[in-house]
Design a protein around this motif. Structure first.
Motif, PDB file in Angstrom:
ATOM      1  N   SER A 119       0.559  -1.127  -0.046  1.00 17.92           N
ATOM      2  CA  SER A 119      -0.071   0.011  -0.184  1.00 17.92           C
ATOM      3  C   SER A 119       0.826   1.293   0.059  1.00 17.92           C
ATOM      4  N   PHE A 121       4.538   2.616  -1.544  1.00 16.87           N
ATOM      5  CA  PHE A 121       5.469   1.908  -2.224  1.00 16.87           C
ATOM      6  C   PHE A 121       6.947   2.134  -1.495  1.00 16.87           C
ATOM      7  N   TRP A 311       4.489  13.808 -11.444  1.00 15.79           N
ATOM      8  CA  TRP A 311       3.856  13.035 -12.444  1.00 15.79           C
ATOM      9  C   TRP A 311       4.759  13.411 -13.871  1.00 15.79           C
ATOM     10  N   MET A 315       4.104  10.985 -18.954  1.00 18.56           N
ATOM     11  CA  MET A 315       3.062  10.085 -18.425  1.00 18.56           C
ATOM     12  C   MET A 315       1.762  10.465 -18.262  1.00 18.56           C
TER      13      MET A 315
ATOM     14  N   MET B  39      -3.613  11.158 -14.303  1.00 17.73           N
ATOM     15  CA  MET B  39      -2.666  10.025 -13.888  1.00 17.73           C
ATOM     16  C   MET B  39      -3.589   8.868 -14.412  1.00 17.73           C
ATOM     17  N   ASN B  42      -1.964   5.298 -14.674  1.00 15.97           N
ATOM     18  CA  ASN B  42      -1.891   4.581 -13.335  1.00 15.97           C
ATOM     19  C   ASN B  42      -0.525   4.235 -12.952  1.00 15.97           C
ATOM     20  N   VAL B  43       0.255   3.641 -13.975  1.00 15.44           N
ATOM     21  CA  VAL B  43       1.914   3.437 -13.576  1.00 15.44           C
ATOM     22  C   VAL B  43       2.711   4.031 -14.556  1.00 15.44           C
ATOM     23  N   ALA B  44       3.822   4.217 -14.192  1.00 13.89           N
ATOM     24  CA  ALA B  44       5.091   4.760 -15.165  1.00 13.89           C
ATOM     25  C   ALA B  44       5.121   3.594 -16.219  1.00 13.89           C
ATOM     26  N   ILE B 126       9.808   8.693  -9.390  1.00 16.57           N
ATOM     27  CA  ILE B 126       8.725   7.598  -9.871  1.00 16.57           C
ATOM     28  C   ILE B 126       9.106   6.882 -11.057  1.00 16.57           C
ATOM     29  N   ARG B 181       1.342  -1.806  -8.459  1.00 20.79           N
ATOM     30  CA  ARG B 181       1.912  -0.502  -8.124  1.00 20.79           C
ATOM     31  C   ARG B 181       1.152   0.640  -8.624  1.00 20.79           C
ATOM     32  N   ASN B 182      -0.051   0.594  -8.669  1.00 19.56           N
ATOM     33  CA  ASN B 182      -0.802   1.587  -9.009  1.00 19.56           C
ATOM     34  C   ASN B 182      -0.509   3.089  -8.430  1.00 19.56           C
ATOM     35  N   TYR B 183       0.272   3.863  -9.182  1.00 18.55           N
ATOM     36  CA  TYR B 183       0.540   5.149  -8.315  1.00 18.55           C
ATOM     37  C   TYR B 183      -0.693   6.117  -8.088  1.00 18.55           C
ATOM     38  N   PHE B 186      -1.973   4.708  -4.846  1.00 18.77           N
ATOM     39  CA  PHE B 186      -0.961   5.270  -3.887  1.00 18.77           C
ATOM     40  C   PHE B 186      -1.050   6.619  -3.156  1.00 18.77           C
ATOM     41  N   LEU B 187      -1.092   7.439  -4.299  1.00 16.10           N
ATOM     42  CA  LEU B 187      -1.182   8.864  -4.063  1.00 16.10           C
ATOM     43  C   LEU B 187      -2.440   9.555  -3.748  1.00 16.10           C
TER      44      LEU B 187
END
Lengths: 388, 371
Positions: A119, A121, A311, A315, B39, B42-44, B126, B181-183, B186-187
């Motif tokens: 949960s 990272f 971010w 991305m 976002m 979701n992930v890098a 990230i 590892r969905n950012y 997480f954030l």
């Protein structure tokens, strides 16, 4: 009671100075100290040894010896371990099943399970890294012994096992330090928030002053000289804030002083020009200083998260970056500031940000001023209508 | 004429009710939409990567294909000199560089332990974190295949036993609750709550200013605090609902527990602003102090950089910050199947916060601490 009144009186008297210099430098010290560690260590974990042999105990000993983790509990079952992870008392666990020692001895690819609370990272990735290092080392030892048993010499077996290993090199922030990464972003947010918090009330005061004046077009004019003087004064103080914060980070937390100082100053100047346009827009939208201040407080998190700093631009969802760059200038400041401070980037690498920032300011500074003046003119019209 | 009267109407409208709706409903929902859309990856992924292949063997080409086919990387340039990697990282054209040495394959066959050099841009954490783990996984796959060949070819191990030798200890790493590892997962839950807490605290300072010197009973203050606590809860839950509906952020925990924890957190944060607003007559200053007190807790509460990695002093400090408990709880409610009893320690702690604050407010009101 009297002392409290005096303290509040002092804060009121020196509010711009406190907001522009003391708060940002103070927060740099606080955040720098809080994030001064480079690695996340002493991650609490549980172990469940269902094997109980020398081989399993050896692995557990390796975990005890690893400074990255701390074994805080011996679980009685996998369910108990999972419950502990849900409660948050441990961040992961090592489960060694029955037969582990037998399989290691019999070259039968012994199984092990590492449960990781993913949960967060920062914790999860580090725990995986520590566990993976321990098991890689173990596998290395075992492979060497298998190969030697098969007749290969020690040197050859080591060479074969080391084949295709990655030689990692991380540039600009070799230890992946969080504070190293975050400081340029924090500095830019400090500049933005403090500048807006002090300048916008000045613009609101001017708007309200004009509202109170009699309806005489000769006397009822924006005091350009006074506003300009305030803009230069407040802008000047943000330089003390940002340079002071960089210096404090260097002195207290060994933050490297890389990059061209002139570039840093130029980037900030361009940013201030753009954000001044936004201050005019905000001052034209709000009438009440408190409400305006509250709104400005809200800007810190969204503007930071949408600026391409946390971010990255590549991305972002399609079209998003264009909109962000068109409506808020932080992108043109915090990204090149990071490049200058961490990479030592020169003009050639950040020139496009500067050009973008200048374009932004060239549009939004006059546009903001126009909106501000128009709003004041509307106020006058309303008063005329009311008087009529 | 009608246009003019509309203008007067809009200009004269007092924003007393507009501001709470703006601060606790409109801004969080709009911010949630913006960040959620931003976002949506979701992930890098598709990390711009530059490759220098000095080997030009089938093996090196296969290895590069593995990288390019991975969703994490996108090879944007095949360079012919090593310096180009650093150049591209410097200019932010690429974030990862891979340099395959000359004679990689022949050295491998001769057991000379060649290494592949990977270079990362450490200025974007990230990307760095995602790139490192993805690259390690790719290499582990390739290396395991190579080790199997060694065991089979040079040591004569039977094919059925090869895997046992190549991986003496086969470890499974089970990343629970956020395996991809969905950012965003997480954030965003905590960051949006962190944003809303600023609004709740400012509203607390604002309302306390309105209630000053009215000579009302203490119970009326408590009622105000409770009502605004409910408003704060609605704000947080609306924002969460938006994230769940439009951006697929999960909510796996107990709804009742979530409501209780959020209500207590809202009350605690509102009370901080309310105490400050009760003591300071300058409304703007009270709002600013309230915001400055709660805003840094988004970081100091360990939401991104964990508390356990902070020095001792900050670990103790984090214990007296409500967001330390709520930030973790709100993320856990999203990604973990929490039941009510899992939240009891958090509920208990927030109750203590609320009790202490209400006690302090009572003293402030009774003694008339004000400036």
């Amino acid at each position: 009671m009297k002392l409290f009144g005096q303290i509040i009186g002092l804060i009121q008297k020196y509010k711009p100075l406190i907001i522009l210099i003391i708060v940002p430098i103070g927060l740099t010290v606080i955040f720098g100290a809080a994030m001064s560690a480079v690695f996340v260590e002493k991650i609490p974990i549980a172990v469940l040894d269902m094997d109980g042999t020398g081989a399993s105990r050896e692995i557990i000993e390796d975990f005890y010896d690893c400074p990255g983790v701390i074994i805080v509990k011996t679980a009685a079952s996998a369910e108990e371990m999972k419950e502990d992870i849900l409660m948050g008392t441990v961040k992961g666990g090592l489960i060694i099943p029955e037969g582990f020692g037998r399989d290691v001895a019999g070259n039968k690819s012994a199984k092990a399970l590492v449960m990781i609370d993913g949960s967060n990272f920062m914790i999860g990735n580090n725990l995986m890294l520590y566990a993976s290092d321990i098991f890689t080392e173990k596998n290395y030892e075992l492979q060497v012994s298998y190969m030697e048993e098969g007749g290969m010499t020690g040197y050859s077996s080591e060479q074969n096992i080391s084949t295709l290993e990655l030689a990692d090199r991380t540039l600009y922030n070799p230890q992946a330090g969080y504070f190293y990464y975050l400081l340029p972003g924090l500095l830019s947010i400090f500049v933005q928030q403090t500048y807006l918090s002090v300048l916008t009330p000045v613009l609101l005061d001017e708007k309200n002053r004009l509202r109170r004046l009699p309806l005489d077009p000769n006397t009822r004019r924006i005091q350009r000289g006074k506003i300009l003087q305030q803009i230069f004064r407040i802008g000047g103080m943000t330089f003390i804030d940002s340079l002071g914060s960089i210096l404090v980070a260097n002195l207290l937390f060994a933050y490297p002083l890389r990059g061209n100082l002139v570039l840093i100053i130029m980037l900030q100047l361009i940013f201030l020009a753009g954000i001044t346009g936004m201050a005019f827009v905000l001052a034209s939208i709000f009438d009440d200083e408190t409400h305006c201040t509250e709104f400005i407080m809200f800007l810190a998190i969204p503007t930071m998260l949408t600026s391409g700093y946390a971010w990255p631009e590549f991305m972002m969802a399609p079209g998003f970056a264009y909109i962000v760059k068109a409506i808020w200038p932080l992108y043109y400041y915090n990204n090149p500031l990071k490049d200058v401070m961490l990479k030592g980037a020169e003009f050639s690498a950040v020139g496009h940000y500067m050009a973008g920032g200048l374009l932004f300011a060239a549009f939004w500074l006059p546009a903001g001023l126009w909106i501000y003046r128009r709003r004041i003119r509307n106020m006058k019209q309303i008063e005329i209508m009311e008087t009529a | 004429m009608r246009k003019q009267s509309d203008l007067v109407k809009s200009e004269k409208k007092h924003p007393k009710h507009v501001m709470p709706i703006l601060v606790l409903i409109v801004i969080p929902l709009v911010t949630g939409l913006i960040l959620g859309y931003e976002m949506s990856g979701n992930v890098a992924s598709n990390i711009p990567t530059v490759v220098v292949d000095h080997d030009h063997s089938d093996f090196s080409r296969t290895f590069i294909e593995y990288i390019d086919e991975s969703s994490f990387f996108e090879v944007i340039e095949y360079a012919d000199r090593d310096e180009r990697v650093e150049e591209m990282l410097y200019n932010q054209e690429a974030f990862v560089g891979v340099i395959i040495p000359e004679n990689l394959y022949s050295d491998m066959k001769e057991g000379k332990a060649p290494r592949i050099l990977t270079i990362y841009d450490g200025s974007t954490l990230i990307v760095l974190s995602a790139a490192r783990s993805a690259m390690s996984e790719i290499l582990l796959t390739v290396k395991t295949a190579f080790m199997m060949n060694i065991y089979q070819g040079k040591l004569g191990v039977a094919p059925a036993d090869v895997m046992n030798h190549a991986l003496p200890v086969d470890v499974t790493y089970r990343l629970l609750f956020n395996p991809a590892r969905n950012y965003r997962n997480f954030l965003l839950p905590g960051m949006l709550a962190g944003l809303i807490q600023v609004g709740i605290a400012c509203m607390g300072a604002d309302r306390a200013g309105d209630m000053r010197d009215r000579g009302i009973k203490f119970s009326a203050h408590l009622k105000t605090i409770f009502n605004w606590g409910i408003f704060g809860t609605v704000s947080i839950f609306l924002t969460m609902l938006e994230q769940c509906l439009f951006f697929g952020i999960p909510y796996k925990g107990t709804l009742l527990g979530g409501i209780v924890v959020t209500l207590l957190f809202s009350i605690v944060v509102f009370c901080i602003g309310y105490m400050i607003g009760s003591m300071i007559s300058d409304r703007t200053l009270a709002s600013q102090i309230s915001a400055v007190l709660v805003l840094p807790t988004t970081i100091l509460g360990g939401y991104t950089w964990p508390v356990l990695a902070m020095p001792d002093f900050f670990q103790k400090l984090a214990k007296i910050l409500p967001f330390t408990y709520y930030g973790e709880a709100v993320r856990n409610l999203c990604v973990k199947p929490l039941q009510f009893h899992h939240l009891l320690p958090t509920i208990f702690t927030l109750c203590i916060f609320a009790a202490v604050e209400i006690g302090a407010l009572y003293v402030i009101k009774r003694k008339g601490v004000s400036a």
